[in-house]
Design a protein around this motif. Structure first.
Motif, PDB file in Angstrom:
ATOM      1  N   TYR A   1      74.944 -17.538  20.154  1.00  0.00           N
ATOM      2  CA  TYR A   1      74.044 -17.817  21.279  1.00  0.00           C
ATOM      3  C   TYR A   1      73.965 -16.581  22.154  1.00  0.00           C
ATOM      4  O   TYR A   1      74.914 -16.239  22.856  1.00  0.00           O
ATOM      5  N   GLN A   2      72.847 -15.888  22.099  1.00  0.00           N
ATOM      6  CA  GLN A   2      72.663 -14.646  22.833  1.00  0.00           C
ATOM      7  C   GLN A   2      71.437 -14.754  23.734  1.00  0.00           C
ATOM      8  O   GLN A   2      70.531 -15.554  23.477  1.00  0.00           O
ATOM      9  N   THR A   3      71.430 -13.955  24.808  1.00  0.00           N
ATOM     10  CA  THR A   3      70.331 -14.010  25.767  1.00  0.00           C
ATOM     11  C   THR A   3      69.831 -12.607  26.088  1.00  0.00           C
ATOM     12  O   THR A   3      70.544 -11.620  25.914  1.00  0.00           O
ATOM     13  N   ALA A   4      68.618 -12.532  26.570  1.00  0.00           N
ATOM     14  CA  ALA A   4      68.057 -11.277  27.063  1.00  0.00           C
ATOM     15  C   ALA A   4      67.150 -11.591  28.247  1.00  0.00           C
ATOM     16  O   ALA A   4      66.347 -12.529  28.184  1.00  0.00           O
ATOM     17  N   ASP A   5      67.295 -10.838  29.328  1.00  0.00           N
ATOM     18  CA  ASP A   5      66.463 -10.993  30.521  1.00  0.00           C
ATOM     19  C   ASP A   5      65.281 -10.036  30.441  1.00  0.00           C
ATOM     20  O   ASP A   5      65.456  -8.848  30.172  1.00  0.00           O
ATOM     21  N   MET A   6      64.087 -10.545  30.703  1.00  0.00           N
ATOM     22  CA  MET A   6      62.876  -9.734  30.570  1.00  0.00           C
ATOM     23  C   MET A   6      61.888 -10.081  31.673  1.00  0.00           C
ATOM     24  O   MET A   6      62.079 -11.050  32.410  1.00  0.00           O
ATOM     25  N   PHE A   7      60.817  -9.292  31.767  1.00  0.00           N
ATOM     26  CA  PHE A   7      59.762  -9.596  32.725  1.00  0.00           C
ATOM     27  C   PHE A   7      58.415  -9.242  32.122  1.00  0.00           C
ATOM     28  O   PHE A   7      58.321  -8.526  31.120  1.00  0.00           O
ATOM     29  N   VAL A   8      57.380  -9.793  32.716  1.00  0.00           N
ATOM     30  CA  VAL A   8      56.012  -9.403  32.390  1.00  0.00           C
ATOM     31  C   VAL A   8      55.375  -8.816  33.647  1.00  0.00           C
ATOM     32  O   VAL A   8      55.728  -9.187  34.765  1.00  0.00           O
ATOM     33  N   THR A   9      54.453  -7.891  33.465  1.00  0.00           N
ATOM     34  CA  THR A   9      53.851  -7.148  34.572  1.00  0.00           C
ATOM     35  C   THR A   9      52.356  -7.429  34.637  1.00  0.00           C
ATOM     36  O   THR A   9      51.662  -7.347  33.618  1.00  0.00           O
ATOM     37  N   ARG A  10      51.845  -7.758  35.818  1.00  0.00           N
ATOM     38  CA  ARG A  10      50.410  -8.014  35.981  1.00  0.00           C
ATOM     39  C   ARG A  10      49.612  -6.728  35.738  1.00  0.00           C
ATOM     40  O   ARG A  10      49.922  -5.693  36.308  1.00  0.00           O
ATOM     41  N   ALA A  11      48.587  -6.850  34.918  1.00  0.00           N
ATOM     42  CA  ALA A  11      47.774  -5.692  34.568  1.00  0.00           C
ATOM     43  C   ALA A  11      46.562  -5.608  35.485  1.00  0.00           C
ATOM     44  O   ALA A  11      45.416  -5.734  35.054  1.00  0.00           O
TER      45      ALA A  11
ATOM     46  N   TYR B   1      65.762  -1.389  31.624  1.00  0.00           N
ATOM     47  CA  TYR B   1      66.932  -1.859  30.893  1.00  0.00           C
ATOM     48  C   TYR B   1      68.219  -1.803  31.715  1.00  0.00           C
ATOM     49  O   TYR B   1      69.301  -2.058  31.194  1.00  0.00           O
ATOM     50  N   THR B   2      68.117  -1.442  32.982  1.00  0.00           N
ATOM     51  CA  THR B   2      69.297  -1.366  33.829  1.00  0.00           C
ATOM     52  C   THR B   2      69.142  -2.314  35.012  1.00  0.00           C
ATOM     53  O   THR B   2      68.037  -2.725  35.361  1.00  0.00           O
ATOM     54  N   SER B   3      70.266  -2.633  35.645  1.00  0.00           N
ATOM     55  CA  SER B   3      70.224  -3.518  36.808  1.00  0.00           C
ATOM     56  C   SER B   3      69.695  -2.756  38.010  1.00  0.00           C
ATOM     57  O   SER B   3      69.618  -1.531  38.018  1.00  0.00           O
ATOM     58  N   THR B   4      69.314  -3.496  39.039  1.00  0.00           N
ATOM     59  CA  THR B   4      68.781  -2.893  40.247  1.00  0.00           C
ATOM     60  C   THR B   4      69.402  -3.554  41.464  1.00  0.00           C
ATOM     61  O   THR B   4      69.714  -4.747  41.440  1.00  0.00           O
ATOM     62  N   ASP B   5      69.576  -2.762  42.520  1.00  0.00           N
ATOM     63  CA  ASP B   5      70.140  -3.281  43.763  1.00  0.00           C
ATOM     64  C   ASP B   5      69.065  -3.741  44.737  1.00  0.00           C
ATOM     65  O   ASP B   5      69.388  -4.241  45.812  1.00  0.00           O
ATOM     66  N   TYR B   6      67.789  -3.551  44.391  1.00  0.00           N
ATOM     67  CA  TYR B   6      66.733  -3.980  45.297  1.00  0.00           C
ATOM     68  C   TYR B   6      66.696  -5.506  45.389  1.00  0.00           C
ATOM     69  O   TYR B   6      67.031  -6.222  44.443  1.00  0.00           O
ATOM     70  N   THR B   7      66.254  -5.987  46.528  1.00  0.00           N
ATOM     71  CA  THR B   7      66.178  -7.425  46.757  1.00  0.00           C
ATOM     72  C   THR B   7      65.376  -8.110  45.657  1.00  0.00           C
ATOM     73  O   THR B   7      64.314  -7.629  45.243  1.00  0.00           O
ATOM     74  N   LEU B   8      65.900  -9.241  45.159  1.00  0.00           N
ATOM     75  CA  LEU B   8      65.258 -10.031  44.114  1.00  0.00           C
ATOM     76  C   LEU B   8      65.019  -9.229  42.838  1.00  0.00           C
ATOM     77  O   LEU B   8      64.112  -9.511  42.069  1.00  0.00           O
ATOM     78  N   GLY B   9      65.836  -8.206  42.625  1.00  0.00           N
ATOM     79  CA  GLY B   9      65.725  -7.441  41.395  1.00  0.00           C
ATOM     80  C   GLY B   9      64.517  -6.535  41.343  1.00  0.00           C
ATOM     81  O   GLY B   9      63.985  -6.260  40.266  1.00  0.00           O
ATOM     82  N   GLY B  10      64.046  -6.052  42.482  1.00  0.00           N
ATOM     83  CA  GLY B  10      62.858  -5.216  42.515  1.00  0.00           C
ATOM     84  C   GLY B  10      63.070  -3.857  41.876  1.00  0.00           C
ATOM     85  O   GLY B  10      64.178  -3.340  41.823  1.00  0.00           O
TER      86      GLY B  10
END
Length: 378
Positions: free
Chosen positions: A196-206, A253-262
């Motif tokens: 059981y593996q996971t990956a966090d991703m996002f989509v970007t508005r074009a 591919y790296t974490s971010t310290d910005y609010t809400l993961g910005g």
């Protein structure tokens, strides 16, 4: 330069409770891969191009249902270029994909390229025709372009209903496309936890959106001055559907310290044959008139991302002396060195003398919502 984003993590194992599918044997080499996908949302800053630790960064929620997710397609491609999965996930009234549709049985111990396409009904391409087991048409898909006719927007939701009412046509407006591609490594299953593996991703508005606020200094007696048109120069006629050579800060591919993961978009590429021209916003009658109270005009019109350059606006004024004539003045938009996708450009204009305007620009990429599967992801 401008723009924003959300957290994107690499593939990792997690102590998930078992999905409803039958338990798989580690010797098969297969694993369950769960994708946590969310929109890449907007961040604001009063200064574009320079972002430091002490910057005040805020987030903006989508303004209408059409800026949210209506559908999400996931295509997983194996190292040999074959399509392992092509699934259209169910997206409900929450405008997030159903967690039950976001777990995939895939071959472990190999790299995957994962394509995410949200709101595909607004894209001129049939993703459903890409068959599982076939060779993925990478060059064709990564070359999909969104184009606009000269003088027209990319998408126009002006005058459309934005809050669904009982019996309202769900297709009254255009859902703004979102997309992204991620390269991840799926671990070979050695232990039960590896199944059981996971990956966090996002989509970007074009897309890029503008809004305008107009005011006048209190002692300026020009209450009958009004703006009839605002023309922005240098807008591209096309963009790629998928982000092309897009660099995020921090990287996706790296974490971010910005609010809400910005995170911010620092560079990107447009089609080499793209052309630049003007786009004119026709201001509704009396919607931007000089007075003591600031007035805001937010057209739900979306333009393609456009290149690094100095952007100018040409403003058409109507005056008390000549109410039927239009006087034009041109201004440089400050703090706007580029127009990346997923950006809301808020232009604040203050009239301090007849036909003299002070401009301020605030960049608002969109805020994010975290998706968590309902079977145990912490």
């Amino acid at each position: 330069m401008l723009a924003a984003g959300v957290f994107a993590g690499g593939c990792s194992s997690s102590s998930l409770s078992e999905p409803d599918e039958p338990k798989i044997d580690p010797s098969s080499g297969n694993v369950y891969l769960t994708l946590n996908v969310r929109p890449m949302e907007s961040v604001s800053s009063t200064r574009a191009g320079v972002y430091e630790e002490n910057d005040t960064i805020g987030f903006e929620i989508p303004a209408t249902q059409y800026e949210k997710m209506r559908s999400l397609r996931v295509i997983i491609v194996r190292p040999d270029g074959s399509v392992e999965t092509n699934r259209l996930a169910n997206v409900g009234s929450t405008h997030l994909p159903d967690p039950n549709d976001m777990t995939f049985l895939v071959k472990g111990g190999e790299a995957k390229r994962i394509y995410l396409f949200a709101n595909e009904s607004s894209v001129p391409y049939d993703f459903s025709a890409i068959a599982e087991g076939s060779v993925f048409p990478r060059e064709q898909v990564e070359g999909i372009e969104l184009t606009r006719v000269s003088g027209k927007p990319l998408y126009d939701n002006n005058g459309k209903p934005y809050i669904p009412q009982p019996g309202e046509d769900a297709k009254a407006g255009s859902y703004i496309p979102m997309s992204e591609v991620f390269d991840i490594n799926v671990k070979k299953p050695v232990t039960d936890e590896d199944l059981y593996q996971t990956a966090d991703m996002f989509v970007t508005r074009a897309a890029v959106k503008f809004s305008f606020e107009f005011n006048a200094v209190p002692d300026l007696a020009v209450s009958e001055f009004s703006i009839s048109t605002i023309t922005v120069d240098g807008i591209s006629d096309k963009e790629y559907l998928l982000p092309r050579n897009t660099v995020y800060k921090p990287s996706k591919y790296t974490s971010t310290d910005y609010t809400l993961g910005g995170r911010f978009i620092t560079s990107y590429s447009l089609p080499s044959d793209s052309q630049l021209d003007e786009y004119t916003f026709e201001i509704p009658e009396k919607s931007l008139t000089a007075g003591s109270t600031a007035q805001t005009y937010i057209p739900y019109i979306y333009l393609p991302e456009s290149p690094e350059r100095s952007y100018k606006v040409k403003i058409g004024f109507k005056t008390p002396e000549s109410p039927d004539a239009v006087i034009y003045s041109t201004y440089t938009l400050p703090n706007l060195p580029a127009l990346p996708r997923n950006t809301h450009v808020k232009v604040s204009m203050t009239m301090y003398a007849p036909l003299k305007i002070d401009m301020q620009v605030n960049i608002m990429p969109y805020h994010s919502v975290v998706l968590k599967p309902n079977f145990g992801l912490d």
